[in-house]
Design a protein around this motif. Structure first.
Motif, PDB file in Angstrom:
ATOM      1  N   ARG A 510       0.858  -1.197   0.000  1.00 34.46           N
ATOM      2  CA  ARG A 510       0.000   0.000   0.000  1.00 34.46           C
ATOM      3  C   ARG A 510       0.883   1.232   0.000  1.00 34.46           C
ATOM      4  O   ARG A 510       1.656   1.459   0.923  1.00 34.46           O
ATOM      5  CB  ARG A 510      -0.918   0.008   1.218  1.00 34.46           C
ATOM      6  CG  ARG A 510      -1.842   1.221   1.263  1.00 34.46           C
ATOM      7  CD  ARG A 510      -2.826   1.127   2.408  1.00 34.46           C
ATOM      8  NE  ARG A 510      -3.832   0.119   2.180  1.00 34.46           N
ATOM      9  CZ  ARG A 510      -4.906   0.287   1.424  1.00 34.46           C
ATOM     10  NH1 ARG A 510      -5.082   1.425   0.774  1.00 34.46           N
ATOM     11  NH2 ARG A 510      -5.781  -0.675   1.271  1.00 34.46           N
ATOM     12  N   GLN A 518      -6.128   2.700  -6.024  1.00 33.32           N
ATOM     13  CA  GLN A 518      -6.402   1.653  -5.055  1.00 33.32           C
ATOM     14  C   GLN A 518      -7.499   0.712  -5.528  1.00 33.32           C
ATOM     15  O   GLN A 518      -7.647  -0.391  -5.018  1.00 33.32           O
ATOM     16  CB  GLN A 518      -6.765   2.255  -3.699  1.00 33.32           C
ATOM     17  CG  GLN A 518      -8.165   2.855  -3.629  1.00 33.32           C
ATOM     18  CD  GLN A 518      -8.407   3.523  -2.299  1.00 33.32           C
ATOM     19  OE1 GLN A 518      -8.112   4.679  -2.107  1.00 33.32           O
ATOM     20  NE2 GLN A 518      -8.939   2.767  -1.360  1.00 33.32           N
ATOM     21  N   ASP A 547      -7.546  -3.323  -2.346  1.00 36.44           N
ATOM     22  CA  ASP A 547      -8.528  -3.556  -1.285  1.00 36.44           C
ATOM     23  C   ASP A 547      -9.321  -4.815  -1.608  1.00 36.44           C
ATOM     24  O   ASP A 547      -9.393  -5.250  -2.758  1.00 36.44           O
ATOM     25  CB  ASP A 547      -9.440  -2.346  -1.136  1.00 36.44           C
ATOM     26  CG  ASP A 547      -8.711  -1.150  -0.522  1.00 36.44           C
ATOM     27  OD1 ASP A 547      -8.064  -1.336   0.519  1.00 36.44           O
ATOM     28  OD2 ASP A 547      -8.776  -0.051  -1.098  1.00 36.44           O
ATOM     29  N   PHE A 551     -14.217  -3.039   3.618  1.00 41.00           N
ATOM     30  CA  PHE A 551     -13.432  -2.168   4.492  1.00 41.00           C
ATOM     31  C   PHE A 551     -13.712  -2.560   5.940  1.00 41.00           C
ATOM     32  O   PHE A 551     -14.785  -2.280   6.493  1.00 41.00           O
ATOM     33  CB  PHE A 551     -13.788  -0.704   4.248  1.00 41.00           C
ATOM     34  CG  PHE A 551     -13.391  -0.209   2.887  1.00 41.00           C
ATOM     35  CD1 PHE A 551     -12.101  -0.408   2.399  1.00 41.00           C
ATOM     36  CD2 PHE A 551     -14.300   0.456   2.086  1.00 41.00           C
ATOM     37  CE1 PHE A 551     -11.722   0.044   1.147  1.00 41.00           C
ATOM     38  CE2 PHE A 551     -13.940   0.917   0.833  1.00 41.00           C
ATOM     39  CZ  PHE A 551     -12.645   0.711   0.363  1.00 41.00           C
TER      40      PHE A 551
END
Length: 727
Positions: A510, A518, A547, A551
């Motif tokens: 990251r 992303q 990702d 989340f």
């Protein structure tokens, strides 16, 4: 013509010393190394022998002339002075290869054109006929190398490169060239081992290049015995009688070699698609009685030749082409070391690697290392004696193995470094604390570690029995090699500390994101894992994007939405994979509307909803959120907005910046909020400041602290969240 010629033999960078030894043994005199080449003197018979028998050279070039070059005209005159009628029929074909620059010649195409013009003009002046150009299969191929004002004009005796033996018509994704494979075998001592009757095994054989090159060495087969087309075949200086004698001698040696009892040469390959191509290559090389290829994973590799026989294990493990390959490669090397220690005691091993730092993780010391180049990639050949006094394993291991996470770690784990042991201890401490909370709350996806120790700047997330690791890009002040070593230490510790299968560790890097980076695809495996949260099922993808589709830090907000959604019209803006929408539907929302610009994520959202049986009253809208809100006339009782920090997608007008545009965004959204409704707004921009004008217009409450579960309590800046209602 002279009976003694100056020859240039080209080769891959790093093979020059080996090639001098080989060429000298084949008769080359006064051999000297150059960069990616050697030079020396030989008769025509020796030149032919080098073409036939060199396992390491790319080309054998017979020098015709050296001359100084001051400009393009001098180049032309120097080539014109050669008696080309001794080399090529006027009606024949030629190809010219030019390298180097200088003397006003900075374009290789222009240089080659001047050389070609001189040859054509010379032959046409003698006969009235002119040769033509044939780049694929010419009668003669001419090389001219321009080096510091000197031209070296040569005739290519090889034709196409000598590394192309002819047996390998099918190959894998990243094959070694045959002459590089031969060089590795020579450096590893295979000729010595083969002469003593030793065995050879390749646990990652691909299409069998090491196996075939080893078999040809052991059976005394000239590497280019089966080649039919040579650079000298239609050269006017060719002496067929000399070539015929050498070729017949080589054929007789091959027949005698193949008549001997075959050595034990075996290859193992995990990819079933490579088994048939590999076996076909073996058959084309005439080594079907000497070589066997089997399908098998590295974990099952266990060579079993005759009792008490030893030999050489040789392999070229994958190098890794993408960020995130570190985990699978680390565990591959660790597994290779384990197999060598357990199944190949007293053998020798040769590991050719583009990632020598991973070679150190095998748990066996190498007694010699050689530098090679695989194309433009610097590589190392690690030579290993598989003997107990070379082992560095099993001395330290984690104290406990939390079985609730996954399967047990390997029975003989690699020794952890001091830092790796510290990292393992921290993981186990966190697991003990957070595991109890997660089991009590029915949570199977949570953050276990988030850069708790600054020198190990990772986020470690558990997704059931999978581990998702994100490496934060180190600051420029940190030595990249030191950062890489710490990452490998951490990855080595994870399976041992958590008791999980190393194959279930996925690594991402990251970095500071710009635009929609992303959300861009990182891989294309298309593998989804079904997880549960708050009574709903969700699909995550651990490999294909930075990702995962979920989340984790927004878990409390999603559950809050589920609790408050009953009978309400729910709007999810920048919905991503619509996990909050699934929770709203689970909570009894009257209807849901989810908006995102990405078709990929809306398809994912559709799958999430369908997985839970929510197909009715769930609207998915593709579009730029700001433009969509400006046109929408719907009314909603519950709105959730979690925008990106920054977005500049080609499908939207202008650029979205959360700090600059949040006022307009929230004003548009609040205009769609029904009387008595609630809007939740969240974002993860650490420098974000909510505009004071919004606080004056609406009832605003910051709820950030209450939207963080224990797994994110140590990182309160992971996001900020507010509750908006109308005044």
């Amino acid at each position: 013509m002279s009976d003694r010629y100056e020859l240039f033999l080209t080769c891959p960078k790093g093979l020059e010393g080996l090639l001098v030894e080989e060429a000298t043994a084949l008769g080359l005199e006064e051999a000297r190394e150059q960069s990616a080449a050697i030079r020396g003197y030989a008769t025509l018979e020796t030149a032919y022998r080098l073409c036939l028998w060199s396992r390491l050279a790319n080309r054998v070039l017979l020098m015709l002339k050296r001359f100084p070059v001051a400009d393009a005209e001098a180049l032309y005159r120097g080539v014109l002075a050669v008696d080309w009628a001794d080399h090529l029929e006027p009606s024949g074909t030629l190809a010219v290869e030019f390298s180097g620059r200088g003397a006003g010649i900075d374009n290789t195409h222009f240089g080659a054109l001047k050389v070609k013009d001189a040859i054509v003009d010379k032959l046409r002046s003698l006969s009235g006929q002119r040769p033509s150009v044939d780049k694929l299969n010419p009668d003669v191929r001419i090389h001219l190398r321009l080096d510091r004002g000197e031209a070296i004009l040569s005739l290519d005796l090889s034709g196409h490169s000598l590394h192309q033996r002819g047996y390998r018509l099918q190959q894998g994704a990243a094959p070694l060239k045959e002459n590089l494979a031969a060089a590795i075998l020579i450096r590893a001592g295979w000729p010595r081992i083969a002469a003593a009757g030793g065995a050879l095994a390749d646990p990652m054989c691909g299409v069998g290049t090491f196996l075939v090159e080893a078999g040809m060495m052991a059976a005394d087969i000239a590497p280019n015995l089966k080649r039919e087309h040579w650079g000298f075949s239609r050269w006017l200086g060719h002496v067929p009688a000399i070539w015929k004698k050498l070729h017949e001698e080589a054929r007789a040696r091959a027949e005698a070699g193949l008549a001997r009892p075959p050595l034990w040469i075996r290859g193992y390959e995990a990819d079933p698609r490579l088994i048939t191509p590999g076996r076909n290559n073996v058959e084309r090389a005439g080594l079907g009685e000497w070589i066997r290829i089997y399908q098998g994973e590295l974990a099952t590799f266990e060579p079993r030749p005759d009792r008490n026989q030893t030999g050489l294990v040789v392999c070229n493990p994958p190098y890794g082409e993408r960020l995130g390959d570190e985990a699978s490669l680390l565990y591959l090397y660790q597994n290779l070391g384990e197999r060598l220690r357990q199944s190949c005691l007293n053998w020798e091993a040769a590991v050719f690697t583009g990632a020598p730092e991973l070679g150190k993780r095998m748990g066996i010391r190498s007694h010699k290392q050689y530098a090679f180049w695989n194309g433009a990639l610097p590589c190392k050949l690690l030579l290993i004696k598989v003997q107990p006094d070379q082992f560095v394993t099993g001395e330290r291991r984690s104290e406990t193995r939390p079985q609730e996470v996954g399967a047990a770690a390997p029975s003989e784990p690699a020794r952890l470094s001091e830092g790796g042991q510290m990292f393992a201890n921290r993981l186990q401490k966190n697991l003990k604390q957070l595991g109890k909370w997660a089991r009590r709350e029915g949570i199977e996806c949570y953050r276990l570690y988030d850069a708790d120790m600054p020198e190990y700047a990772l986020a470690v997330d558990l997704y059931r029995d999978w581990v998702h690791v994100q490496e934060y890009a180190p600051p420029r002040s940190i030595d990249p090699e030191k950062a890489q070593a710490r990452l490998l230490d951490a990855l080595a510790a994870i399976p041992q500390a958590l008791g999980i299968d190393p194959g279930k560790v996925v690594v991402k890097r990251r970095e500071r994101q710009s635009g929609t980076r992303q959300y861009e695809r990182q891989a294309a495996k298309g593998e989804f894992l079904e997880v549960t949260e708050g009574g709903v099922k969700l699909l995550v993808n651990l490999t294909d994007y930075l990702d995962t589709g979920l989340f984790l830090d927004h878990r409390p907000l999603r559950l809050r939405i589920q609790r408050e959604a009953a009978g309400k019209r729910f709007l999810n803006l920048f919905c991503y994979t619509a996990t909050a929408t699934v929770h709203a539907a689970k909570g009894g929302a009257r209807s849901t509307t989810s908006v995102d610009l990405s078709k990929t994520y809306l398809d994912w959202a559709r799958r999430n909803l369908s997985l839970n049986g929510f197909s009715d009253r769930q609207r998915l809208e593709q579009g730029d959120v700001m433009a969509w809100l400006a046109e929408d006339r719907g009314e909603y009782d519950l709105i959730f907005i979690d925008p990106p920090t920054f977005s500049n997608s080609k499908r939207m007008e202008g650029v979205f910046d959360v700090q600059r545009d949040h006022v307009a965004l929230l004003d548009l959204a609040m205009a769609r909020l029904a009387r008595g409704g609630v809007l939740y707004f969240s974002n993860n921009f650490r420098k974000f400041e909510l505009d004071e004008g919004l606080v004056a217009r609406y009832a605003v409450e910051e709820i950030s602290a209450s939207t963080l579960d224990p797994d994110f309590a140590r990182n309160p800046k992971i996001h900020r969240a507010w509750r908006f209602t109308a005044r």
